[in-house]
Design an enzyme around this catalytic site. Sequence first.
Site, PDB file in Angstrom:
ATOM      1  CG  ASP A 140      -1.813   1.190   1.349  1.00  0.00           C
ATOM      2  OD1 ASP A 140      -2.721   1.301   0.518  1.00  0.00           O
ATOM      3  OD2 ASP A 140      -1.621   2.015   2.275  1.00  0.00           O
ATOM      4  CG  ASP A 142      -0.231   6.917   3.248  1.00  0.00           C
ATOM      5  OD1 ASP A 142      -0.588   7.934   2.634  1.00  0.00           O
ATOM      6  OD2 ASP A 142      -0.567   6.676   4.414  1.00  0.00           O
ATOM      7  CD  GLU A 144      -0.872  10.942   3.914  1.00  0.00           C
ATOM      8  OE1 GLU A 144      -1.050  12.014   4.546  1.00  0.00           O
ATOM      9  OE2 GLU A 144      -1.134   9.843   4.398  1.00  0.00           O
ATOM     10  CE1 TYR A 219      -7.928   9.491   7.244  1.00  0.00           C
ATOM     11  CE2 TYR A 219      -9.605   7.862   6.677  1.00  0.00           C
ATOM     12  CZ  TYR A 219      -8.266   8.224   6.805  1.00  0.00           C
ATOM     13  OH  TYR A 219      -7.279   7.315   6.474  1.00  0.00           O
TER      14      TYR A 219
END
Length: 390
Positions: A140, A142, A144, A219
Site C-alpha cells: 500500500d 501512502d 502524501e 476524513y
Amino acid sequence: MLTLVALAFFAAEPRLVAYYPEWAVYDRKFHVADIPADRLTHVVYAFTKIEAGEVRTVDDYAARERFYPGDKEDKDFLRGNLRQLQKLKARHKHLKTLFAVGGWTLSSPFSDVAATDAGREKFARSAVAFLTRYGFDGVDLDWEYPVSGGLATNKTRKEDRANYTLLLATLRKHLDAQGKKDGKHYLLTIAAPAGPATRANLEFEALLRHLDWFHLMSYDFHGGWSTRTHFNAPLHPIKDDPVPQNKDLTVAAAVRAYKTAGVPSDKIVMGVPFVGRGWSGAKGGNGLFAKPVGPLPRGTWEPGVYDYKDLAKNYIPKLRRHWHAEAKVPWLHDPTTGLMISYDDAESLRHKAAFAREEKLGGVMIWEITADDTDSTLLKAIHQGLTPRP
C-alpha cells in the site's frame, strides 16, 4: 457476530480493511495479537519508510526485535510485529496483510524515487523483497502527496503526477512477476486523497490499470488548521454551512469525485476515522462553525486529536452530544470551556457503512484500529451498517 459470508453481497472480494500503526506497542499497549482479525478482511501495517531508495522498517525494535511468548533468543529469529502478523494470519486463514510505505511524515523521498527508471526499479525490487521476506500479501503506497499538499518540507516536483503512475506500473510489474513464481496475486493499493486539490494530482485512468483498489482517505476534512470548527468527516454537505466551498469536503463528495473520474465503485474502499478532532475556545451556541480561540486542546496522544476509546471513557459521559441530521455525524461541546470535538460513533458509522453499501463500494477502510474501545464498538457498528436489512 457477522461473518465474511454475510458481506459477500458487498463486493466480489468483500473488504473491511484496518490500518495498524507500528507504534501502537508503546503507550497505546495495543499489540498485533489484539487486532480483531475475525471481523476484518485485510490489515495494513503502517508504516515502512524509504531509505536510500529502498523499503526499510521504521522502528526495528517494534517491527523485528521485540520479544513475545514463543520467540527465540537467536539473533536471526524474526520477532516483533512482523512475526506477530504472520502468527495472526496463521490463526485467521482468511486474513490478508499489506504494508504501507510512507504516510504523512515519511513521504518526502517518493518524489526522487519516482523520478527515474532506475529509482523506480530499485524501489519496486526492494518492496517485493520486503513482501516475500515477511510474508505480506500486498503493498500500500501512502504518498502524501504527489506535486503538492503534504508537509512543507517534502520534496516535490510537477512531474510527480506522471511519475507516480510510472512508479505504480513498475511495482505492479514486479509484483506480478513474483506472483507468477508463487502462484498467487499480490495486492497493490494506495492511500488515496479525498480533497479536491490533492486528488487532482492523480492520473486515475492510468492508475486503474495497476491498482487493485483505492483506500480513500475520506476524513481529516477539517481540523486544527481550520479557521472555524467543523466536522472531521461529514458524510453529506450542510445547507447552511457558512463556507460554501465546504460542500466539496464531505465523504459523499469524495466518493462522487472518484466515480466521476472513472473509478469503478468496487475499487473504492471508503475510509472512516476512529479518531476525532477538537478545538478550544469555541464558545457560544453549540460550538459548531465557531471561530476557536487559543491553542488546540490536549487530545489523546497529540493536540486536538482524540481516540474514540478516550472519548467514550472521558468525554462522552460528561459533555453534551449533538447530532447533525444532514452531515450524519455527532459532536461534543462544553459551553463553559468552549471545547468542541467532532468524531464518529456507532450511529454515524452505521450511516457511513450503509452509504458504502448503497453506493456498491468495494468496502470500508479504518484509520486506525487501535483507537476503538475494548468492545470494538465502532467496528461492530460498521458490520451492522454493511448488512442489508431484511
